[in-house]
Design a protein around this motif. Structure first.
Motif: not given
Length: 443
Positions: A120-130
């Motif tokens: 399992i790979n974990f990470g964050n993504f940017a909170p942008v509308p797109s």
């Protein structure tokens, strides 16, 4: 990191003592079973799961907390990838620890295991509308290994959390902790209980956060109340689905366990307010709730909920797990006994112990109520008892009394009683000092 100690425990603590050679308060165990398994079956409807490739009895999962963006990240068009924060990593390890303690899943940090059963790979993504409004984006690999193809290489499960400030400061009772737990359960193969994850309408009577962390319906819809705290631990149906897929922790068998629910510590910290006890039927367990000053509703039957720490239906017992012993707090408490032999230590408050069936305490498996206070505490047998009456062939049917020998007092009940030829009672419970006025026989 290797998460799966040999001794199971639950928040805040659970300690091995020695080796041994609800919203479901309905006393009808068939109803409890139907409610439980309908919810678990719903969460287990998909076959997605990791398998034990090397046959060691454990499912070893490699966890990468700082993996870069992979195929699913790019497929969704996500942007702004970042590694988990220190707070996120700590909270996720706590969550994995508790799952590992109850199941045969073992979690290993990347680089510590040569051949994992899954990744399992974990990470964050940017909170942008797109990038959409979802707090988590998770992909379980489409072609994992099966028992017939254990050597086929697995793609990792990819679990990404929307990386705004609320989620980066994750703990055991906030939205960030909930998002991590949501992602983790999906990465272990569990689906939403409501197939339409954008709907806020229950898919079934147990579709709420009270039963499953993966629900989109507030826990209050099913009579639970966590006072605004987010769910960050596998709930009753989640744990049932996990143990169904991966098995109950084989290392926890034949243990004597103490589970300490320290309400004061929980309320004064960022610890989770819910817990699910799911260690199976081969252990002898004691639930320590004596430090709790709130009114308690404790149901010792499996597949049920109890209310501790001032919350409502926040402690669950999974099907197949039996709590033998309980120590209650200082409030006004209700305790519902189960069919195994119970040792119930009554706190200094007012306690009512309910026996819904005569087989909940018998001459062979007799429950003991410690520290019983006559005039304050009560024994409720109204679920099966009534005032005796004259019968045609018997003196009384049914009949109950109190037997006191060497300062030991027992409440006894017969469904059919004949004074000329007395038999063993159907029901027998020890409560030293109890008087007839302390026994509730009518609803």
């Amino acid at each position: 990191m290797k998460v799966n100690p040999s001794v199971p425990m639950l928040p805040p603590t659970a300690t091995q003592v020695e080796n041994l050679p609800t919203l479901q308060t309905d006393p009808d165990t068939r109803t409890a079973a139907d409610t439980y398994w309908s919810g678990v079956d719903n969460l287990s409807s998909r076959s997605s799961r990791w398998i034990d490739k090397d046959g060691n009895g454990k499912i070893d999962i490699e966890v990468d907390f700082s993996a870069g963006p992979d195929n699913y990240f790019r497929k969704l068009g996500l942007t702004g990838h970042s590694a988990l924060s220190a707070e996120q990593k700590k909270e996720l390890i706590d969550q994995m620890t508790e799952i590992s303690l109850e199941t045969n899943l073992v979690f290993h940090e990347k680089g510590t295991l040569e051949k994992p059963d899954g990744r399992i790979n974990f990470g964050n993504f940017a909170p942008v509308p797109s990038n959409g409004k979802n707090l988590v984006q998770v992909n379980f690999p489409e072609n994992p290994s099966t028992p017939h193809t254990p050597d086929s290489p697995d793609e990792p499960a990819e679990a990404y959390i929307r990386g705004d400030a609320r989620n980066l400061k994750a703990n055991g009772r906030n939205r960030g902790g909930h998002a991590l737990a949501h992602a983790l359960l999906h990465a272990l193969g569990l689906p939403h209980p409501n197939p339409d994850d954008k709907s806020n309408k229950p898919a079934n009577p147990t579709d709420s956060l009270g039963y499953s962390l993966l629900s989109t319906v507030p826990e209050t819809a099913t009579g639970h109340d966590f006072h605004g705290n987010y769910v960050t631990r596998a709930q009753l149906h989640d744990m049932g689905a996990l143990t169904l897929r991966y098995g109950t922790n084989s290392e926890s068998r034949n243990k004597l366990l103490e589970i300490d629910y320290d309400a004061n510590t929980i309320l004064q910290s960022d610890k989770p307010v819910t817990m699910t006890i799911a260690s199976g039927d081969t252990n002898k367990e004691t639930l320590l709730a004596h430090k709790d000053t709130h009114d308690q509703h404790i149901n010792l039957n499996h597949g049920t909920f109890s209310s501790l720490g001032g919350f409502t239906n926040n402690v669950a017992i999974a099907r197949g797990t039996h709590i033998e012993n309980i120590e209650t707090g200082t409030g006004t408490n209700t305790i519902i006994a189960n069919t195994v032999t119970n040792s119930i230590v009554l706190g200094s408050g007012k306690n009512t112990v309910i026996f819904n069936n005569p087989w909940d305490s018998t001459p062979k498996n007799t429950d003991t109520l410690h520290n019983f206070k006559s005039g304050i505490d009560k024994v409720d047998i109204s679920g099966f008892a009534s005032t005796g009456y004259e019968g045609t062939f018997t003196d009384h049917a049914p009949y109950f009394d109190i037997q006191t020998i060497d300062n030991q007092s027992y409440v006894r009940y017969w469904s059919v009683y004949n004074s000329a030829h007395p038999s063993e009672p159907n029901f027998k419970v020890r409560a030293d000092g109890i008087q007839m006025s302390d026994i509730i026989t009518k609803k």
